[in-house]
Design a protein around this motif. Structure first.
Motif, PDB file in Angstrom:
ATOM      1  N   UNK A 244       0.490  -1.368  -0.357  1.00  0.00           N
ATOM      2  CA  UNK A 244      -0.082  -0.279   0.585  1.00  0.00           C
ATOM      3  C   UNK A 244       0.748   1.400   0.034  1.00  0.00           C
ATOM      4  N   UNK A 245       0.771   2.853  -1.197  1.00  0.00           N
ATOM      5  CA  UNK A 245       1.499   3.094  -1.723  1.00  0.00           C
ATOM      6  C   UNK A 245       0.497   4.538  -1.389  1.00  0.00           C
ATOM      7  N   UNK A 246       0.253   5.407  -0.261  1.00  0.00           N
ATOM      8  CA  UNK A 246       0.523   6.903   0.649  1.00  0.00           C
ATOM      9  C   UNK A 246       0.862   7.955   0.107  1.00  0.00           C
ATOM     10  N   UNK A 247       0.828   8.796  -1.370  1.00  0.00           N
ATOM     11  CA  UNK A 247       1.829   9.485  -1.645  1.00  0.00           C
ATOM     12  C   UNK A 247       0.268  10.697  -0.735  1.00  0.00           C
ATOM     13  N   UNK A 248       1.581  12.258  -0.217  1.00  0.00           N
ATOM     14  CA  UNK A 248       0.943  13.153   0.843  1.00  0.00           C
ATOM     15  C   UNK A 248       0.254  12.826   1.640  1.00  0.00           C
ATOM     16  N   UNK A 249       0.789  11.497   2.718  1.00  0.00           N
ATOM     17  CA  UNK A 249       0.297  10.649   3.747  1.00  0.00           C
ATOM     18  C   UNK A 249       0.033  11.813   4.204  1.00  0.00           C
ATOM     19  N   UNK A 250       0.526  13.517   4.818  1.00  0.00           N
ATOM     20  CA  UNK A 250       0.491  14.386   6.142  1.00  0.00           C
ATOM     21  C   UNK A 250      -1.208  14.624   5.930  1.00  0.00           C
ATOM     22  N   UNK A 251      -2.132  14.195   4.300  1.00  0.00           N
ATOM     23  CA  UNK A 251      -3.222  14.462   4.522  1.00  0.00           C
ATOM     24  C   UNK A 251      -4.301  13.628   5.011  1.00  0.00           C
ATOM     25  N   UNK A 252      -3.498  12.850   5.581  1.00  0.00           N
ATOM     26  CA  UNK A 252      -4.739  12.000   7.162  1.00  0.00           C
ATOM     27  C   UNK A 252      -4.113  11.957   8.024  1.00  0.00           C
ATOM     28  N   UNK A 253      -3.257  12.971   8.914  1.00  0.00           N
ATOM     29  CA  UNK A 253      -3.553  13.664  10.170  1.00  0.00           C
ATOM     30  C   UNK A 253      -5.123  13.790  10.318  1.00  0.00           C
ATOM     31  N   UNK A 254      -5.022  13.376  11.554  1.00  0.00           N
ATOM     32  CA  UNK A 254      -6.163  13.513  12.207  1.00  0.00           C
ATOM     33  C   UNK A 254      -6.518  14.042  13.863  1.00  0.00           C
ATOM     34  N   UNK A 255      -8.069  14.122  14.351  1.00  0.00           N
ATOM     35  CA  UNK A 255      -7.318  14.211  15.943  1.00  0.00           C
ATOM     36  C   UNK A 255      -7.573  13.241  16.330  1.00  0.00           C
ATOM     37  N   UNK A 256      -6.782  13.186  17.700  1.00  0.00           N
ATOM     38  CA  UNK A 256      -5.989  12.255  18.324  1.00  0.00           C
ATOM     39  C   UNK A 256      -5.367  11.163  17.486  1.00  0.00           C
ATOM     40  N   UNK A 257      -5.350  11.586  15.554  1.00  0.00           N
ATOM     41  CA  UNK A 257      -4.391  10.340  14.584  1.00  0.00           C
ATOM     42  C   UNK A 257      -4.360   8.773  14.593  1.00  0.00           C
ATOM     43  N   UNK A 258      -5.622   8.787  14.479  1.00  0.00           N
ATOM     44  CA  UNK A 258      -6.136   7.607  14.506  1.00  0.00           C
ATOM     45  C   UNK A 258      -6.244   6.634  13.760  1.00  0.00           C
ATOM     46  N   UNK A 259      -6.689   7.420  12.401  1.00  0.00           N
ATOM     47  CA  UNK A 259      -5.720   6.923  11.572  1.00  0.00           C
ATOM     48  C   UNK A 259      -4.634   6.463  10.485  1.00  0.00           C
ATOM     49  N   UNK A 260      -4.043   7.574  10.953  1.00  0.00           N
ATOM     50  CA  UNK A 260      -2.153   7.106  10.643  1.00  0.00           C
ATOM     51  C   UNK A 260      -2.376   5.915  11.807  1.00  0.00           C
ATOM     52  N   UNK A 261      -2.665   5.719  12.748  1.00  0.00           N
ATOM     53  CA  UNK A 261      -2.095   4.623  13.909  1.00  0.00           C
ATOM     54  C   UNK A 261      -2.758   3.712  13.427  1.00  0.00           C
ATOM     55  N   UNK A 262      -4.381   3.400  12.877  1.00  0.00           N
ATOM     56  CA  UNK A 262      -4.511   2.186  12.637  1.00  0.00           C
ATOM     57  C   UNK A 262      -3.794   1.263  11.267  1.00  0.00           C
ATOM     58  N   UNK A 263      -2.720   2.716  10.560  1.00  0.00           N
ATOM     59  CA  UNK A 263      -2.469   2.205   9.230  1.00  0.00           C
ATOM     60  C   UNK A 263      -1.557   1.484   9.441  1.00  0.00           C
ATOM     61  N   UNK A 264      -0.916   2.114  10.022  1.00  0.00           N
ATOM     62  CA  UNK A 264       0.921   1.941  10.362  1.00  0.00           C
ATOM     63  C   UNK A 264       0.808   1.040  11.767  1.00  0.00           C
ATOM     64  N   UNK A 265      -0.276   0.206  12.515  1.00  0.00           N
ATOM     65  CA  UNK A 265      -0.503  -0.293  13.375  1.00  0.00           C
ATOM     66  C   UNK A 265      -0.162  -1.909  12.150  1.00  0.00           C
ATOM     67  N   UNK A 266      -1.111  -1.745  11.634  1.00  0.00           N
ATOM     68  CA  UNK A 266      -1.660  -2.789  10.394  1.00  0.00           C
ATOM     69  C   UNK A 266      -0.224  -4.040  10.428  1.00  0.00           C
ATOM     70  N   UNK A 267       0.965  -3.371  10.110  1.00  0.00           N
ATOM     71  CA  UNK A 267       1.705  -4.495   9.251  1.00  0.00           C
ATOM     72  C   UNK A 267       2.815  -4.963  10.096  1.00  0.00           C
ATOM     73  N   UNK A 268       2.061  -4.733  12.111  1.00  0.00           N
ATOM     74  CA  UNK A 268       2.558  -5.304  12.957  1.00  0.00           C
ATOM     75  C   UNK A 268       1.532  -6.407  13.575  1.00  0.00           C
ATOM     76  N   UNK A 269       0.760  -6.049  13.083  1.00  0.00           N
ATOM     77  CA  UNK A 269      -0.731  -7.131  13.482  1.00  0.00           C
ATOM     78  C   UNK A 269       0.200  -8.869  13.509  1.00  0.00           C
ATOM     79  N   UNK A 270      -0.532 -10.743  13.929  1.00  0.00           N
ATOM     80  CA  UNK A 270       0.229 -11.322  13.374  1.00  0.00           C
ATOM     81  C   UNK A 270      -0.326 -11.202  12.478  1.00  0.00           C
TER      82      UNK A 270
END
Length: 267
Positions: A129-155
């Motif tokens: 998954x390539x996300x260009x202009x990633x800073x557009x996904x900044x949101x309150x609490x950063x839940x969107x960015x956290x969710x995305x970056x935590x996915x590769x860590x899931x078992x």
């Protein structure tokens, strides 16, 4: 600029467009790192994430596009999804957009993220998954960015995430929580601004593709490269400046040609 046949100006304007060239001048190191990352993670079936930062016009998207093109055959066994976050209506829109690309039914609310997680941890090919202009996904609490970056860590995750953004400190500012799990923090790759020498090489290489005498004087190219590197080191800006210069001369030459008296004293 050399006066000459009109076609040389047309060719010059064409090569000065910010298209992805076959080889990116001055970005050999970065291209190598991107290749290595895809090799290790996508082809090596190891989930992971990479955060690519750098000011506009420093070659982030161009380099990654080049590497993806060069590795197209190797990556054929995996699924590649490229999203420009600027085109999304809101940070949350990244989830339905991804679901659509993966051919999943569109769900809503919490179910939306859950169905994607389920899909990305099930058996199957690796997903890049390539996300260009990633800073557009900044949101309150950063839940969107956290969710995305935590996915590769899931078992048993099969996601490889590459995010591109202008800000060098996005991960420090927005993803501090990920650093609590060293395995979870993305690998970082920074593209510095282009130097005067690199910009000169880029312009010379582009204009070298035009047949005949050099369209632009070498001193003019160096002057342009020096000015742009002092302000931003943005290669697109340097290409634009030269393209405008070619357009100006083209118009002047066209004007002179129209005003030339015809041979034999005809009016």
């Amino acid at each position: 600029l050399a006066p000459g046949a009109g076609t040389c100006y047309q060719q010059a304007k064409q090569v000065l467009h910010a298209a992805v060239p076959d080889r990116l001048q001055g970005r050999e190191r970065e291209t190598g790192i991107l290749r290595q990352f895809l090799q290790e993670h996508v082809l090596g079936r190891r989930p992971g994430s990479l955060y690519v930062s750098g000011a506009p016009g420093t070659g982030k998207t161009a380099c990654l596009s080049r590497v993806l093109l060069d590795c197209k055959d190797k990556l054929a066994g995996s699924k590649t999804v490229v999203l420009n976050c600027m085109a999304l209506g809101s940070p949350q829109s990244v989830f339905p957009a991804l679901a659509q690309h993966l051919g999943l039914p569109v769900a809503t609310g919490r179910e939306r993220v859950r169905s994607l997680e389920k899909h990305l941890t099930a058996q199957g090919p690796m997903v890049l998954l390539v996300l260009d202009e990633l800073d557009q996904l900044e949101s309150k609490g950063q839940d969107v960015l956290y969710t995305l970056f935590e996915w590769p860590q899931l078992p048993s995750s099969r996601l490889v995430l590459v995010g591109l953004a202008n800000a060098l400190d996005l991960t420090d500012r927005s993803l501090a929580r990920l650093r609590a799990h060293p395995a979870g923090s993305p690998q970082l790759l920074h593209f510095p601004p282009y130097t005067k020498e690199q910009l000169t090489h880029i312009l010379q290489e582009r204009l070298g593709q035009v047949a005949g005498d050099p369209v632009m004087d070498s001193a003019a190219l160096q002057f342009c490269a020096r000015k742009v590197s002092a302000v931003s080191g943005d290669a697109r800006k340097a290409l634009d400046v030269c393209r405008r210069a070619v357009e100006v001369v083209e118009l002047e030459v066209r004007g002179q040609t129209l005003l030339k008296p015809l041979p034999g004293g005809e009016s």
